[in-house]
Design a protein around this motif. Structure first.
Motif, PDB file in Angstrom:
ATOM      1  N   ALA A 177      34.830  46.668  61.735  1.00 59.91           N
ATOM      2  CA  ALA A 177      33.653  45.842  61.972  1.00 59.91           C
ATOM      3  C   ALA A 177      32.336  46.473  60.999  1.00 59.91           C
ATOM      4  CB  ALA A 177      32.960  45.992  63.394  1.00 59.91           C
ATOM      5  N   ARG A 178      32.423  47.924  60.881  1.00 58.58           N
ATOM      6  CA  ARG A 178      31.143  48.426  60.018  1.00 58.58           C
ATOM      7  C   ARG A 178      31.606  48.288  58.673  1.00 58.58           C
ATOM      8  NH1 ARG A 178      31.618  52.549  57.017  1.00 58.58           N
ATOM      9  NH2 ARG A 178      33.740  53.446  57.757  1.00 58.58           N
ATOM     10  N   ILE A 179      32.816  48.192  58.135  1.00 57.96           N
ATOM     11  CA  ILE A 179      33.311  47.950  56.887  1.00 57.96           C
ATOM     12  C   ILE A 179      33.042  46.707  56.346  1.00 57.96           C
ATOM     13  CG2 ILE A 179      35.148  48.140  55.207  1.00 57.96           C
ATOM     14  CD1 ILE A 179      36.186  50.500  56.681  1.00 57.96           C
ATOM     15  N   VAL A 180      33.489  45.539  57.327  1.00 58.06           N
ATOM     16  CA  VAL A 180      33.466  44.320  56.998  1.00 58.06           C
ATOM     17  C   VAL A 180      31.603  43.959  56.997  1.00 58.06           C
ATOM     18  CG1 VAL A 180      33.625  41.920  58.152  1.00 58.06           C
ATOM     19  CG2 VAL A 180      35.478  43.422  58.157  1.00 58.06           C
ATOM     20  N   ALA A 181      30.894  44.609  57.907  1.00 55.37           N
ATOM     21  CA  ALA A 181      29.548  44.508  57.802  1.00 55.37           C
ATOM     22  C   ALA A 181      28.821  44.792  56.448  1.00 55.37           C
ATOM     23  CB  ALA A 181      28.902  45.027  58.944  1.00 55.37           C
ATOM     24  N   GLU A 182      29.347  45.998  56.207  1.00 55.41           N
ATOM     25  CA  GLU A 182      29.054  46.375  54.823  1.00 55.41           C
ATOM     26  C   GLU A 182      29.320  45.620  53.553  1.00 55.41           C
ATOM     27  OE1 GLU A 182      29.990  50.577  52.148  1.00 55.41           O
ATOM     28  OE2 GLU A 182      30.315  50.688  54.305  1.00 55.41           O
ATOM     29  N   SER A 183      30.351  45.045  53.668  1.00 54.15           N
ATOM     30  CA  SER A 183      30.902  44.125  52.810  1.00 54.15           C
ATOM     31  C   SER A 183      30.088  42.524  52.827  1.00 54.15           C
ATOM     32  CB  SER A 183      32.289  43.845  52.446  1.00 54.15           C
ATOM     33  OG  SER A 183      32.719  43.058  53.675  1.00 54.15           O
ATOM     34  N   ALA A 184      29.592  42.467  53.984  1.00 60.13           N
ATOM     35  CA  ALA A 184      29.009  41.105  53.933  1.00 60.13           C
ATOM     36  C   ALA A 184      27.702  40.658  53.072  1.00 60.13           C
ATOM     37  CB  ALA A 184      28.629  40.926  55.633  1.00 60.13           C
ATOM     38  N   ASP A 185      27.038  41.617  52.381  1.00 63.13           N
ATOM     39  CA  ASP A 185      26.034  41.477  51.835  1.00 63.13           C
ATOM     40  C   ASP A 185      26.308  40.976  50.605  1.00 63.13           C
ATOM     41  OD1 ASP A 185      23.621  42.012  50.177  1.00 63.13           O
ATOM     42  OD2 ASP A 185      23.785  44.041  49.913  1.00 63.13           O
ATOM     43  N   PRO A 186      25.786  39.942  50.143  1.00 62.22           N
ATOM     44  CA  PRO A 186      26.156  39.332  48.861  1.00 62.22           C
ATOM     45  C   PRO A 186      25.896  39.904  47.617  1.00 62.22           C
ATOM     46  CG  PRO A 186      24.205  37.888  50.199  1.00 62.22           C
ATOM     47  CD  PRO A 186      24.571  39.239  50.806  1.00 62.22           C
ATOM     48  N   GLU A 187      25.077  40.948  47.626  1.00 62.91           N
ATOM     49  CA  GLU A 187      24.930  41.481  46.556  1.00 62.91           C
ATOM     50  C   GLU A 187      25.768  42.903  46.476  1.00 62.91           C
ATOM     51  OE1 GLU A 187      22.027  41.246  44.179  1.00 62.91           O
ATOM     52  OE2 GLU A 187      21.712  39.265  45.332  1.00 62.91           O
ATOM     53  N   THR A 188      26.722  42.971  47.341  1.00 64.34           N
ATOM     54  CA  THR A 188      27.782  44.207  47.265  1.00 64.34           C
ATOM     55  C   THR A 188      28.958  43.727  46.657  1.00 64.34           C
ATOM     56  OG1 THR A 188      26.418  45.200  49.076  1.00 64.34           O
ATOM     57  CG2 THR A 188      28.737  45.895  48.731  1.00 64.34           C
ATOM     58  N   SER A 189      29.838  44.381  46.045  1.00 63.72           N
ATOM     59  CA  SER A 189      30.963  44.220  45.610  1.00 63.72           C
ATOM     60  C   SER A 189      31.981  44.588  46.660  1.00 63.72           C
ATOM     61  CB  SER A 189      31.428  44.943  44.289  1.00 63.72           C
ATOM     62  OG  SER A 189      32.637  45.090  44.017  1.00 63.72           O
ATOM     63  N   ILE A 190      32.769  43.596  47.073  1.00 63.85           N
ATOM     64  CA  ILE A 190      33.841  43.888  48.131  1.00 63.85           C
ATOM     65  C   ILE A 190      34.703  44.716  47.554  1.00 63.85           C
ATOM     66  CG2 ILE A 190      35.854  42.791  49.478  1.00 63.85           C
ATOM     67  CD1 ILE A 190      34.444  40.173  49.347  1.00 63.85           C
ATOM     68  N   SER A 191      35.225  44.924  46.298  1.00 65.69           N
ATOM     69  CA  SER A 191      36.208  46.009  45.803  1.00 65.69           C
ATOM     70  C   SER A 191      35.592  47.150  45.994  1.00 65.69           C
ATOM     71  CB  SER A 191      36.275  45.659  44.487  1.00 65.69           C
ATOM     72  OG  SER A 191      37.101  44.620  44.104  1.00 65.69           O
ATOM     73  N   GLU A 192      34.212  47.453  45.580  1.00 65.66           N
ATOM     74  CA  GLU A 192      33.466  48.719  45.591  1.00 65.66           C
ATOM     75  C   GLU A 192      33.592  49.226  47.074  1.00 65.66           C
ATOM     76  OE1 GLU A 192      31.863  52.178  44.954  1.00 65.66           O
ATOM     77  OE2 GLU A 192      32.565  50.802  43.305  1.00 65.66           O
ATOM     78  N   VAL A 193      33.254  48.290  48.097  1.00 61.68           N
ATOM     79  CA  VAL A 193      33.083  48.655  49.574  1.00 61.68           C
ATOM     80  C   VAL A 193      34.514  49.099  49.903  1.00 61.68           C
ATOM     81  CG1 VAL A 193      32.718  47.813  51.870  1.00 61.68           C
ATOM     82  CG2 VAL A 193      31.174  47.129  50.001  1.00 61.68           C
ATOM     83  N   ALA A 194      35.487  48.445  49.758  1.00 63.38           N
ATOM     84  CA  ALA A 194      36.876  49.017  49.652  1.00 63.38           C
ATOM     85  C   ALA A 194      37.001  50.245  49.097  1.00 63.38           C
ATOM     86  CB  ALA A 194      37.850  47.810  49.286  1.00 63.38           C
ATOM     87  N   ARG A 195      36.966  50.553  47.825  1.00 61.64           N
ATOM     88  CA  ARG A 195      37.117  51.691  47.386  1.00 61.64           C
ATOM     89  C   ARG A 195      36.435  52.727  48.082  1.00 61.64           C
ATOM     90  NH1 ARG A 195      37.397  49.180  42.567  1.00 61.64           N
ATOM     91  NH2 ARG A 195      35.124  49.140  42.296  1.00 61.64           N
ATOM     92  N   ARG A 196      35.081  52.811  48.396  1.00 60.67           N
ATOM     93  CA  ARG A 196      34.355  53.493  49.104  1.00 60.67           C
ATOM     94  C   ARG A 196      34.739  54.045  50.469  1.00 60.67           C
ATOM     95  NH1 ARG A 196      29.453  51.283  47.676  1.00 60.67           N
ATOM     96  NH2 ARG A 196      29.429  49.880  49.481  1.00 60.67           N
ATOM     97  N   ASN A 197      35.603  53.064  50.909  1.00 59.90           N
ATOM     98  CA  ASN A 197      36.103  53.342  52.347  1.00 59.90           C
ATOM     99  C   ASN A 197      37.541  53.828  52.365  1.00 59.90           C
ATOM    100  OD1 ASN A 197      33.570  52.949  54.511  1.00 59.90           O
ATOM    101  ND2 ASN A 197      33.721  51.259  52.948  1.00 59.90           N
ATOM    102  N   GLY A 198      38.340  53.690  51.288  1.00 58.31           N
ATOM    103  CA  GLY A 198      39.583  53.906  51.196  1.00 58.31           C
ATOM    104  C   GLY A 198      40.522  52.628  51.735  1.00 58.31           C
ATOM    105  N   VAL A 199      39.996  51.580  51.615  1.00 55.34           N
ATOM    106  CA  VAL A 199      40.650  50.461  51.985  1.00 55.34           C
ATOM    107  C   VAL A 199      41.102  49.652  51.048  1.00 55.34           C
ATOM    108  CG1 VAL A 199      40.601  48.339  53.527  1.00 55.34           C
ATOM    109  CG2 VAL A 199      39.181  50.352  54.171  1.00 55.34           C
ATOM    110  N   ASN A 200      42.541  49.174  51.179  1.00 53.79           N
ATOM    111  CA  ASN A 200      42.841  48.095  50.147  1.00 53.79           C
ATOM    112  C   ASN A 200      41.987  46.838  50.228  1.00 53.79           C
ATOM    113  OD1 ASN A 200      44.489  45.827  49.285  1.00 53.79           O
ATOM    114  ND2 ASN A 200      45.791  47.191  48.605  1.00 53.79           N
ATOM    115  N   ARG A 201      41.552  46.370  48.788  1.00 53.90           N
ATOM    116  CA  ARG A 201      40.736  45.199  48.893  1.00 53.90           C
ATOM    117  C   ARG A 201      41.388  43.978  49.762  1.00 53.90           C
ATOM    118  NH1 ARG A 201      39.427  40.523  47.490  1.00 53.90           N
ATOM    119  NH2 ARG A 201      37.336  39.995  46.145  1.00 53.90           N
ATOM    120  N   GLY A 202      42.739  43.792  49.510  1.00 50.90           N
ATOM    121  CA  GLY A 202      43.264  42.761  50.087  1.00 50.90           C
ATOM    122  C   GLY A 202      43.204  43.011  51.608  1.00 50.90           C
ATOM    123  N   LEU A 203      43.269  44.057  52.205  1.00 46.44           N
ATOM    124  CA  LEU A 203      43.142  44.329  53.755  1.00 46.44           C
ATOM    125  C   LEU A 203      41.711  43.972  54.230  1.00 46.44           C
ATOM    126  CD1 LEU A 203      44.426  45.296  56.293  1.00 46.44           C
ATOM    127  CD2 LEU A 203      43.967  47.684  55.697  1.00 46.44           C
TER     128      LEU A 203
END
Length: 97
Positions: A36-62
């Protein structure tokens, strides 16, 4: 002469270090709160989903799967709330279906 050139190409500076991982490979288990925390972080339209995934050690597809699952949950709960809203009465025709 060819042999000299071959040896020059293999001096200590040209080698790269590799890491060998042994043992059983295990998937990381993510708690609902972490997801939930990671998804909320990625919900910001100004934020890159790939960057959020990388920062949190999650695969972008996941992360994309988690986002879709979260959106589907929100839609289902909104539909349930709408169907249970006070003042919404089903008519006889609707009950007989």
């Amino acid at each position: 002469m060819h042999q000299d050139r071959h040896q020059d190409g293999h001096d200590a500076a040209s080698y790269q270090r590799i890491e060998v991982i042994t043992g059983e490979r295990r998937r990381r288990s993510w708690s609902d709160a972490e997801k939930a925390r990671i998804v909320a972080e990625s919900a910001d339209p100004e934020t890159s989903i790939s960057e959020v995934a990388r920062r949190n050690g999650v695969n972008r597809g996941l992360l994309s799967v988690w986002r879709r699952q979260g959106a589907a949950r929100v839609e289902r709960s909104a539909a349930v709330r709408a169907s249970q809203a006070p003042g919404r009465r089903r008519g006889a025709a609707e009950r007989d279906r």
